[in-house]
Design an enzyme around this catalytic site. Structure first.
Site, PDB file in Angstrom:
ATOM      1  CB  SER A 113     142.635 129.434  13.491  1.00 17.96           C
ATOM      2  OG  SER A 113     143.027 128.971  14.750  1.00 17.96           O
ATOM      3  CG  ASP A 213     149.396 124.974  12.973  1.00 16.05           C
ATOM      4  OD1 ASP A 213     149.586 125.312  14.159  1.00 16.05           O
ATOM      5  OD2 ASP A 213     148.385 125.294  12.327  1.00 16.05           O
ATOM      6  CG  HIS A 245     147.799 128.472  13.668  1.00 19.14           C
ATOM      7  ND1 HIS A 245     147.130 127.268  13.534  1.00 19.14           N
ATOM      8  CD2 HIS A 245     146.892 129.349  14.163  1.00 19.14           C
ATOM      9  CE1 HIS A 245     145.876 127.415  13.950  1.00 19.14           C
ATOM     10  NE2 HIS A 245     145.717 128.680  14.332  1.00 19.14           N
TER      11      HIS A 245
END
Length: 313
Positions: A113, A213, A245
């Site tokens: 991320s 996601d 995610h």
């Protein structure tokens, strides 16, 4: 601190004032080993170096020096402070390679991320000796391989600049990183966007993103892949069906805090999920043939090819 086991040695050191890094390295290594720097997620404003996969399993047992670092968080520190810290850590590892069994010419980065974003940014600036605003350096910041997990790569592309401003823009993670909403900080947003900073000569990239996601759209990883390929760089992209995610993190790592359950542990649980794959080089196509699904084994194989000379996918 330095503790020993029969498998690995663990140590924690301060690489910059107030910033620590953890090293997990093979206890017995006849030669200097490649190093992989893990960059945690958390929207640039949460978490620390403890938010990481099992570094023994991934991948000290495979002969790498695994390193997980702290970097300064937003909003106290805005871009480019975070990428300065990543590059500083790489230089520290290179300068102190002999003390930690590291081959200074084989250093990769891997992130989740926000950490994926920083890994990608470190990669596209790998050949840059000194970024604007960066202090004097005597050791190179180059990295030889990048694995980016679902990081934002085109920050202006996250908002519709032709639409009316929304309240969410002012409190987004990107606003914390940039010191203001993306539409108000467009120059900084472009500077912080790996896909908009790509030039020829970047190291090989492996990019992984879940098609489910909802926090960072998979189009962000597609944009980075397309930019890398357009500039003649090597890249492999996996778009994984059914993944959300945070899938690199183990189940106990709550990347966005205790009230945010993401897709922790999914890659560990399902290393055979169908994926749309993209590659441009002979290496990339052979890699995908050998690893048609995204998995930790594929990540290790990518680092093996890029950081261990003489190995193949």
């Amino acid at each position: 601190m330095d503790t020993a086991s029969t498998v690995v040695r663990r140590s924690t050191v301060e690489y910059a004032p107030g910033l620590l890094l953890d090293l997990v390295r093979p206890a017995e290594a006849a030669h200097p080993s490649p190093a992989i720097v893990w960059l945690h997620g958390g929207g640039w404003r949460l978490q620390d170096r403890a938010a990481c996969p099992d570094l023994v399993q991934h991948f000290a047992r495979h002969g790498y020096v695994m390193v997980s670092i702290d970097y300064r968080l937003a909003p106290g520190t805005c871009h480019p402070g975070q990428i300065f810290d990543v590059r500083r850590a790489v230089r520290w590892l290179r300068a102190n390679a002999g003390d930690h069994g590291i081959d200074p010419d084989r250093i990769g980065v891997w992130g989740s991320s926000a950490g994926g974003h920083l890994a990608a940014l470190a990669g596209v600036h790998s050949a840059t000796t000194r970024l604007p605003g960066e202090g004097p350096v005597t050791v190179g910041s180059a990295v030889q391989a990048v694995v980016d997990g679902y990081g934002p790569t085109d920050l202006p592309g996250l908002v519709d600049l032709s639409a009316q401003r929304t309240p969410a823009e002012d409190c987004s993670p990107e606003a914390s990183l940039l010191g203001g909403a993306i539409r108000d900080r467009l120059n900084a947003a472009r500077s912080a966007s790996p896909a908009l900073q790509v030039t020829p000569g970047a190291p090989p990239f492996l990019i992984l993103h879940g098609l489910g996601d909802t926090l960072v759209p998979s189009t962000q990883s597609v944009a980075l892949y397309d930019a890398l390929v357009a500039h003649g760089n090597d890249a492999v992209l996996y778009l994984i069906e059914g993944f959300g995610h945070g899938f690199f993190n183990p189940g106990h790592v709550l990347e966005l805090g205790p009230d945010q359950t993401l897709d922790q542990g999914h890659l560990e649980r399902n290393p055979h999920a169908p994926a749309s794959t993209h590659a441009v080089s002979d290496f990339g196509r052979a890699f995908i043939d050998n690893y048609p699904s995204a998995s930790f084994a594929a990540v290790e194989a990518f680092f093996s090819h890029t950081l261990k000379s003489g190995t193949h996918p």
